[in-house]
Design a protein around this motif. Structure first.
Motif, short mmCIF file in Angstrom:
data_model
loop_
_atom_site.label_atom_id
_atom_site.label_comp_id
_atom_site.label_asym_id
_atom_site.label_seq_id
_atom_site.Cartn_x
_atom_site.Cartn_y
_atom_site.Cartn_z
N ILE A 58 -6.45 -6.98 0.01
CA ILE A 58 -7.87 -6.62 -0.03
C ILE A 58 -8.13 -5.44 0.91
CG2 ILE A 58 -10.20 -7.41 0.52
CD1 ILE A 58 -9.32 -10.19 -0.45
N LYS A 59 -7.48 -5.45 2.07
CA LYS A 59 -7.60 -4.31 2.98
C LYS A 59 -7.05 -3.04 2.33
CE LYS A 59 -7.17 -6.98 7.28
NZ LYS A 59 -6.35 -7.16 8.52
N LEU A 60 -5.90 -3.20 1.64
CA LEU A 60 -5.32 -2.06 0.93
C LEU A 60 -6.28 -1.54 -0.14
CD1 LEU A 60 -3.01 -0.17 0.02
CD2 LEU A 60 -2.14 -2.08 -1.36
N GLN A 61 -6.87 -2.44 -0.89
CA GLN A 61 -7.82 -2.07 -1.93
C GLN A 61 -9.00 -1.30 -1.34
OE1 GLN A 61 -9.85 -4.90 -5.05
NE2 GLN A 61 -10.96 -5.01 -3.12
N ASP A 62 -9.55 -1.79 -0.25
CA ASP A 62 -10.70 -1.13 0.38
C ASP A 62 -10.32 0.26 0.87
OD1 ASP A 62 -12.14 -3.41 -0.14
OD2 ASP A 62 -12.02 -4.19 1.91
N TRP A 63 -9.10 0.38 1.41
CA TRP A 63 -8.63 1.68 1.90
C TRP A 63 -8.44 2.66 0.75
CZ3 TRP A 63 -3.77 4.06 1.08
CH2 TRP A 63 -3.51 5.18 1.87
N VAL A 64 -7.88 2.19 -0.35
CA VAL A 64 -7.68 3.04 -1.52
C VAL A 64 -9.02 3.52 -2.05
CG1 VAL A 64 -6.96 3.01 -3.96
CG2 VAL A 64 -5.45 2.08 -2.21
N HIS A 66 -11.84 3.74 -0.43
CA HIS A 66 -12.52 4.58 0.57
C HIS A 66 -11.91 5.98 0.64
CE1 HIS A 66 -14.56 5.77 4.27
NE2 HIS A 66 -13.38 6.05 4.81
N THR A 67 -10.57 6.07 0.54
CA THR A 67 -9.89 7.36 0.73
C THR A 67 -9.65 8.10 -0.58
OG1 THR A 67 -7.71 6.28 0.57
CG2 THR A 67 -8.70 6.50 2.78
N GLY A 68 -9.81 7.41 -1.73
CA GLY A 68 -9.53 8.06 -3.00
C GLY A 68 -8.05 8.16 -3.31
N GLU A 69 -7.25 7.35 -2.67
CA GLU A 69 -5.81 7.34 -2.92
C GLU A 69 -5.52 6.88 -4.35
OE1 GLU A 69 -2.95 7.99 -1.21
OE2 GLU A 69 -3.93 8.78 0.57
N LYS A 70 -4.33 7.25 -4.84
CA LYS A 70 -3.90 6.86 -6.19
C LYS A 70 -2.54 6.18 -6.07
CE LYS A 70 -4.27 11.20 -7.27
NZ LYS A 70 -4.23 12.50 -7.98
N ILE A 71 -2.47 4.93 -6.54
CA ILE A 71 -1.23 4.16 -6.43
C ILE A 71 -0.84 3.63 -7.81
CG2 ILE A 71 -0.13 2.12 -5.43
CD1 ILE A 71 -1.99 2.39 -3.04
N ALA A 72 0.41 3.86 -8.18
CA ALA A 72 0.96 3.33 -9.43
C ALA A 72 2.20 2.51 -9.08
CB ALA A 72 1.32 4.44 -10.40
N VAL A 73 2.25 1.28 -9.56
CA VAL A 73 3.38 0.40 -9.29
C VAL A 73 3.99 -0.03 -10.62
CG1 VAL A 73 4.18 -1.63 -8.03
CG2 VAL A 73 2.11 -0.45 -7.28
#
Length: 296
Positions: A58-64, A66-73
């Motif tokens: 959930i912290k990771l989600q909030d950070w993504v 907030h920062t506009g990061e893009k993550i693909a797994v």
């Protein structure tokens, strides 16, 4: 840690419910399955660790967000290796508008005429998104190759293209993480047998899954060449030992969190506003037929 205790009690209740719902038909197979495996984590230890990791997700989600990061797994591996289980635990408490799962069906006639990667590109993450690929473009070097759905020339072209394709994704700002879930021959056989004899899990079996048993060695060769030709520094492969489902889930989530330099995102304080009360408002009485019958 009161929240953790409360959630742990709820998770244990749900787990017991799932255990009791297993059809008696598969009880003997489950007994054999447990006998063949070393002792796994007890429920309390497993759920405490899982809930702690989900809080970090959930912290990771909030950070993504907030920062506009893009993550693909990417989640790859043999059929019944446990990819769906870990994806389910990752998304369980996350916002589906931020973290979504992509599990594409077989390509349409139109898609077969496109550039191979074209059908995957629209599903890549935009800013503030996490995308989990339940199988991915690696279908070409896996199932399509083994089952004869792709020609040797198409497979070779894929191997030449995919390293540069993934480098392009990384250069564009996408954080790309690739997991391969590894299980033994015996483990896959046991899991397939449990699905065959469990009416609640038979939907997970397809003719392609059953063929994967026949072509075990072909899939092994395909996996080995895939690793050899696509394990690049920009997007390396990570292998998850998945014979123990619980440990595989925890290890994968923990490792994923370690790959992302997330931090606590700022939050506006949340307060519950007072309800507006209108003394002249009378709530209408709705007819009984609109209500779901209270049978329990």
């Amino acid at each position: 840690m009161d929240w953790l205790k409360a959630e742990l009690e709820a998770e244990l209740d749900e787990d017991y419910e799932l255990e009791l719902s297993e059809p008696a038909l598969s009880l003997e197979l489950r007994r054999i399955y447990k006998k063949r495996h070393p002792a796994t984590l007890d429920r309390a230890t497993y759920f405490k660790a899982l809930l702690t990791l989900q809080a970090e997700l959930i912290k990771l989600q909030d950070w993504v967000e907030h920062t506009g990061e893009k993550i693909a797994v990417i989640f790859e591996g043999r059929d019944a290796a446990g990819k769906g289980g870990v994806i389910k635990r990752i998304t369980q408490r996350l916002n589906p508008r931020v973290c979504r799962v992509v599990a594409l069906t077989k390509p349409s006639e139109r898609e077969r005429t496109q550039w191979y990667f074209q059908r995957y590109v629209p599903h890549l993450p935009s800013g503030g998104e996490i995308v989990l690929f339940d199988r991915s473009w690696y279908n070409r070097s896996g199932v399509e190759r083994v089952m004869g759905f792709a020609t040797p020339e198409q497979v070779e072209q894929f191997f030449q293209d995919v390293p540069e394709f993934e480098r392009m994704l990384v250069r564009s700002g996408i954080r790309l993480v690739k997991y391969w879930f590894s299980i033994t021959d015996e483990e896959q056989q046991l899991r397939f047998l449990m699905r065959i004899h469990d009416p609640l899990k038979q939907w997970k079996l397809s003719p392609m899954d059953l063929q994967s048993r026949v072509r075990w060695e072909d899939y092994t060769k395909a996996k080995e060449e895939t690793f050899a030709r696509t394990n690049i520094p920009e997007s390396p492969w990570f292998i998850v030992e998945a014979n123990d489902k619980k440990r595989a889930r925890l290890n994968c989530i923990h490792h994923l969190l370690d790959q992302i330099p997330y931090q606590d995102a700022p939050h506006e304080p949340i307060t519950l506003p007072d309800r507006v009360f209108n003394p002249d408002y009378d709530r209408a009485v709705l007819p009984n037929e609109l209500y779901v019958p209270a049978r329990y």
